[in-house]
Design an enzyme around this catalytic site. Structure first.
Site, mmCIF file in Angstrom:
data_model
loop_
_atom_site.group_PDB
_atom_site.id
_atom_site.type_symbol
_atom_site.label_atom_id
_atom_site.label_comp_id
_atom_site.label_asym_id
_atom_site.label_seq_id
_atom_site.Cartn_x
_atom_site.Cartn_y
_atom_site.Cartn_z
ATOM 1 N N LYS A 151 0.837 -1.211 0.000
ATOM 2 C CA LYS A 151 0.000 0.000 0.000
ATOM 3 C C LYS A 151 0.871 1.261 0.000
ATOM 4 C CE LYS A 151 -3.298 2.864 0.421
ATOM 5 N NZ LYS A 151 -4.224 3.178 -0.638
ATOM 6 N N GLY B 102 1.464 20.406 -11.971
ATOM 7 C CA GLY B 102 0.742 21.560 -11.462
ATOM 8 C C GLY B 102 1.060 21.846 -10.014
ATOM 9 N N CYS C 272 -4.326 11.036 1.907
ATOM 10 C CA CYS C 272 -3.416 9.887 1.930
ATOM 11 C C CYS C 272 -2.009 10.121 1.393
ATOM 12 C CB CYS C 272 -4.084 8.703 1.255
ATOM 13 S SG CYS C 272 -5.437 8.088 2.294
ATOM 14 N N LYS D 63 0.082 12.065 3.972
ATOM 15 C CA LYS D 63 0.163 11.302 5.225
ATOM 16 C C LYS D 63 0.986 10.026 5.046
ATOM 17 C CE LYS D 63 -3.688 8.812 6.177
ATOM 18 N NZ LYS D 63 -3.312 7.406 6.123
ATOM 19 N N ARG E 297 -8.782 17.708 3.079
ATOM 20 C CA ARG E 297 -7.606 17.319 3.864
ATOM 21 C C ARG E 297 -6.335 17.479 3.017
ATOM 22 N NH1 ARG E 297 -9.755 11.648 6.289
ATOM 23 N NH2 ARG E 297 -10.706 11.542 4.235
HETATM 24 N N1 LIG Z 1 -9.953 8.141 2.034
HETATM 25 C C1 LIG Z 1 -9.540 7.300 1.097
HETATM 26 O O1 LIG Z 1 -9.878 7.449 -0.075
HETATM 27 C C2 LIG Z 1 -8.664 6.141 1.423
HETATM 28 C C3 LIG Z 1 -8.240 5.922 2.731
HETATM 29 N N2 LIG Z 1 -7.459 4.836 3.028
HETATM 30 C C4 LIG Z 1 -7.078 4.570 4.413
HETATM 31 O O2 LIG Z 1 -8.244 4.075 5.100
HETATM 32 C C5 LIG Z 1 -8.229 4.504 6.461
HETATM 33 C C6 LIG Z 1 -9.518 5.216 6.789
HETATM 34 O O3 LIG Z 1 -9.573 6.397 6.033
HETATM 35 P P1 LIG Z 1 -10.925 7.227 5.821
HETATM 36 O O4 LIG Z 1 -12.047 6.314 5.503
HETATM 37 O O5 LIG Z 1 -10.590 8.308 4.879
HETATM 38 O O6 LIG Z 1 -11.149 7.818 7.300
HETATM 39 P P2 LIG Z 1 -12.405 8.647 7.834
HETATM 40 O O7 LIG Z 1 -11.882 9.582 8.846
HETATM 41 O O8 LIG Z 1 -13.216 9.150 6.706
HETATM 42 O O9 LIG Z 1 -13.321 7.541 8.567
HETATM 43 C C7 LIG Z 1 -13.001 6.921 9.763
HETATM 44 C C8 LIG Z 1 -14.271 6.656 10.582
HETATM 45 O O10 LIG Z 1 -13.892 5.938 11.768
HETATM 46 C C9 LIG Z 1 -14.738 6.379 12.840
HETATM 47 N N3 LIG Z 1 -14.103 6.010 14.116
HETATM 48 C C10 LIG Z 1 -13.051 6.589 14.751
HETATM 49 N N4 LIG Z 1 -12.732 5.896 15.862
HETATM 50 C C11 LIG Z 1 -13.587 4.848 15.945
HETATM 51 C C12 LIG Z 1 -13.747 3.750 16.838
HETATM 52 N N5 LIG Z 1 -12.951 3.576 17.892
HETATM 53 N N6 LIG Z 1 -14.729 2.860 16.580
HETATM 54 C C13 LIG Z 1 -15.555 3.010 15.514
HETATM 55 N N7 LIG Z 1 -15.456 4.011 14.643
HETATM 56 C C14 LIG Z 1 -14.481 4.929 14.846
HETATM 57 C C15 LIG Z 1 -14.872 7.876 12.588
HETATM 58 O O11 LIG Z 1 -16.025 8.388 13.249
HETATM 59 C C16 LIG Z 1 -14.978 7.924 11.055
HETATM 60 O O12 LIG Z 1 -16.332 7.887 10.620
HETATM 61 C C17 LIG Z 1 -6.956 5.349 6.629
HETATM 62 O O13 LIG Z 1 -5.922 4.521 7.095
HETATM 63 C C18 LIG Z 1 -6.661 5.786 5.215
HETATM 64 O O14 LIG Z 1 -5.274 6.029 5.035
HETATM 65 C C19 LIG Z 1 -7.091 3.931 2.078
HETATM 66 C C20 LIG Z 1 -7.489 4.087 0.773
HETATM 67 C C21 LIG Z 1 -8.311 5.203 0.336
HETATM 68 O O1 LIG Z 2 -4.691 5.778 -0.114
HETATM 69 C C1 LIG Z 2 -5.523 6.534 -0.573
HETATM 70 O O2 LIG Z 2 -6.305 7.231 0.081
HETATM 71 C C2 LIG Z 2 -5.646 6.700 -2.045
HETATM 72 O O3 LIG Z 2 -4.722 7.764 -2.416
HETATM 73 C C3 LIG Z 2 -4.791 8.103 -3.795
HETATM 74 O O4 LIG Z 2 -6.094 8.507 -4.153
HETATM 75 P P1 LIG Z 2 -6.655 9.984 -3.870
HETATM 76 O O5 LIG Z 2 -5.759 10.684 -2.898
HETATM 77 O O6 LIG Z 2 -8.083 9.831 -3.526
HETATM 78 O O7 LIG Z 2 -6.610 10.743 -5.265
HETATM 79 P P2 LIG Z 2 -5.584 10.773 -6.487
HETATM 80 O O8 LIG Z 2 -6.377 10.745 -7.728
HETATM 81 O O9 LIG Z 2 -4.514 9.774 -6.348
HETATM 82 O O10 LIG Z 2 -4.958 12.231 -6.339
HETATM 83 C C4 LIG Z 2 -4.090 12.562 -5.277
HETATM 84 C C5 LIG Z 2 -3.522 13.941 -5.484
HETATM 85 O O11 LIG Z 2 -2.596 13.936 -6.565
HETATM 86 C C6 LIG Z 2 -2.902 14.978 -7.473
HETATM 87 N N1 LIG Z 2 -2.527 14.545 -8.837
HETATM 88 C C7 LIG Z 2 -2.908 13.339 -9.308
HETATM 89 C C8 LIG Z 2 -2.544 12.927 -10.573
HETATM 90 C C9 LIG Z 2 -1.785 13.776 -11.388
HETATM 91 O O12 LIG Z 2 -1.418 13.463 -12.544
HETATM 92 N N2 LIG Z 2 -1.424 14.989 -10.889
HETATM 93 C C10 LIG Z 2 -1.765 15.395 -9.632
HETATM 94 O O13 LIG Z 2 -1.402 16.513 -9.210
HETATM 95 C C11 LIG Z 2 -4.407 15.209 -7.323
HETATM 96 O O14 LIG Z 2 -4.769 16.504 -7.737
HETATM 97 C C12 LIG Z 2 -4.568 15.000 -5.831
HETATM 98 O O15 LIG Z 2 -4.278 16.196 -5.129
HETATM 99 C C13 LIG Z 2 -4.443 6.859 -4.624
HETATM 100 O O16 LIG Z 2 -4.541 7.186 -6.007
HETATM 101 C C14 LIG Z 2 -5.387 5.710 -4.282
HETATM 102 O O17 LIG Z 2 -4.995 4.540 -5.002
HETATM 103 C C15 LIG Z 2 -5.297 5.443 -2.789
HETATM 104 O O18 LIG Z 2 -6.197 4.410 -2.401
#
Ligand SMILES: NC(=O)C1=CN([C@@H]2O[C@H](COP(=O)(O)OP(=O)(O)OC[C@H]3O[C@@H](n4cnc5c(N)ncnc54)[C@H](O)[C@@H]3O)[C@@H](O)[C@H]2O)C=CC1
Ligand SMILES: O=C(O)[C@H]1O[C@H](OP(=O)(O)OP(=O)(O)OC[C@H]2O[C@@H](n3ccc(=O)[nH]c3=O)[C@H](O)[C@@H]2O)[C@H](O)[C@@H](O)[C@@H]1O
Length: 435
Positions: free
Chosen positions: A217, A266, A273, A276, A339
């Protein structure tokens, strides 16, 4: 299958709604009662294309939410989709993961009729290698449970992007199952079987160890973040030479070894993510005695891009006391997530210069208003531009492409585009960040 997902945020809700759509019975567990009520009412707690429809269809039915950890007792596996935010030194804060793991353990230990099969606890969140082994499995076991008999652990990282999360989850490039027990692998295969059957293309499954899955990841995210920083580095060189970085990127993207994606230069990468995760793996590597030079440079370059954007604006306008429009606040289009959005360093830089900021975003305004209640928010891009002495474009929302006559209403039509989205060039002072 009966599945529970702890954490009903961006990942938890998307995964839950998609798994329900694929036929599983899913319950999400969250400490936030508003989120729980929202899901049970058939509404999505977050803005994500396609999610409203899925939650509307399954919320309160095959998709339920609860604050009660005992709900996991009726399920075969539990995913932990909890936050892993950054500490000040960049390392990940595991308090939410550890609290969730402990609560899962307590619920399992309190079961009156303990299931015969061990319950599988899957780390869905992004955690550095060995976290599941060293920090989460022990928290589950703290409740008096035995690993292998009462519970199993696995890592199944998530690769969905915000803005396209539903489509990404349902059609992933790969599935990664990090396990140390065949029973865990079998459960993950059963969980994802309907997805693999429904997916448009074959979905490869990577069966690997738990720490390898955790590292995959980070390697995935930091590779992509570095790819964007590299194209930004190249783009900055292009700008010096008066060369169009987008033409260069289109050409190099034709080389299969490079690939056409993530070559949009850009104002840089933001979001919950990339920043972080890059910081976290750098901090974890340093703790082991290794300093990752390329990743550190990628972060540094990313931090500089918003400064370069503002410096281009400075070349044309002394922004002190002037009305400056900020177009786009979300970290990318398709989401209301702010974020680590590049809009924050841009706004900070404009504030330092004494500009009068007017910002516009189609969906992220309310989130930004909480962070900056003191700046003006417009209800359209045209309103933001009216009377402004300069504009900076931070997010590549499609609707910005069509802006045309609105630029004529500016006091001074200086436009610095951080995303190569504005199509109009004639009759305005247009600066692209890398072109
Ligand atoms: N946001 C994204 O697109 C992606 C995120 N991730 C990873 O997935 C993980 C979660 O990210 P998000 O969904 O963005 O977080 P988020 O902050 O949107 O959601 C987390 C949820 O957990 C709840 N929570 C907190 N403590 C709790 C507890 N003790 N018991 C039950 N619920 C609780 C919160 O109220 C919140 O609704 C992170 O590690 C992130 O890096 C991975 C891929 C994509
Ligand atoms: O771990 C995560 O949360 C996720 O992080 C990214 O997804 P995300 O952050 O939602 O969006 P992206 O499309 O990857 O864009 C990330 C940032 O890069 C920037 N970006 C992306 C592509 C590009 O060509 N140029 C560029 O500046 C976007 O504007 C944005 O600010 C990864 O693409 C996902 O695979 C992963 O699951």
């Amino acid at each position: 299958m009966n599945v529970s997902i702890v954490g009903s945020g961006y990942v938890g809700t998307t995964v839950a709604a998609c798994l329900a759509d694929l036929g599983h019975e899913v319950v999400t567990i969250d400490i936030d009662e508003d989120i729980v009520d929202t899901v049970n009412d058939g509404r999505s707690p977050i803005h994500e294309p396609g999610l409203d429809e899925l939650v509307a269809e399954h919320g309160g039915g095959r998709l339920r939410a609860s604050t009660d950890y005992d709900e996991i007792l009726d399920t075969e596996l539990t995913m932990l989709a909890l936050p892993t935010p950054s500490n000040d030194d960049g390392s990940i804060d595991l308090q939410f993961m550890e609290a969730g793991a402990a609560s899962v353990g307590e619920a399992l230990a309190g079961a009156e009729n303990a299931a015969t099969d061990p319950h599988l606890v899957v780390t869905k969140s992004t955690v550095v290698p060995n976290t599941t082994e060293d920090r989460l499995a022990p928290r589950i076991a703290d409740a008096g449970l035995e690993r292998g008999t009462d519970f199993l652990v696995a890592s199944n990282p998530e690769f969905q992007r915000e803005g396209t999360a539903v489509a990404d989850f349902l059609n992933p490039d790969k599935l990664v199952f990090g396990t140390d027990d065949d029973r865990a692998t079998a459960l993950l295969n059963e969980l994802y079987e309907p997805l693999r059957e429904a997916a448009d293309d074959d979905v490869p499954v990577v069966e690997t160890g738990i720490a390898e899955a955790e590292m995959i990841k980070y390697a995935n995210n930091t590779f992509l973040a570095t790819k964007v920083s590299l194209i930004n580095d190249i783009g900055n060189i292009c700008k010096e030479f008066g060369v169009d970085a987008y033409e260069v990127a289109d050409a190099i993207g034709l080389d299969d070894r490079i690939g056409e994606q993530f070559l949009r230069s850009g104002v840089g990468w933001g979001g919950s993510c990339f920043p972080k995760d890059t910081d976290a793996i750098i901090a974890a590597a340093r703790e082991q005695g290794y300093d990752p030079a390329v990743l550190s440079a990628a972060v540094e370059l990313n931090d500089d891009q918003p400064k370069r954007l503002l410096s281009l604006l400075d070349d044309h306008v002394d922004v002190s006391g002037k009305r400056i429009a900020v177009l786009g606040l979300a970290f990318k289009p398709g989401t209301d997530d702010i974020r680590n959005t590049r809009a924050v360093p841009v706004i900070e830089g404009l504030k330092e210069r004494g500009a009068e900021i007017v910002a516009y975003d189609p969906v992220a305004t309310e989130n930004m208003r909480e962070r900056y209640p003191d700046i003006e928010y417009a209800d359209s891009a045209a309103t933001a531009l009216a009377g402004a002495s300069g504009a900076v474009v931070v997010t590549d929302w499609d609707e910005f492409a069509a802006l045309d006559a609105a630029f004529d209403e500016m006091a001074d039509s200086v436009v610095v585009d951080g995303r190569r989205i504005i199509e109009r060039r004639d009759g305005i002072t247009y600066e692209g960040l890398t072109w």
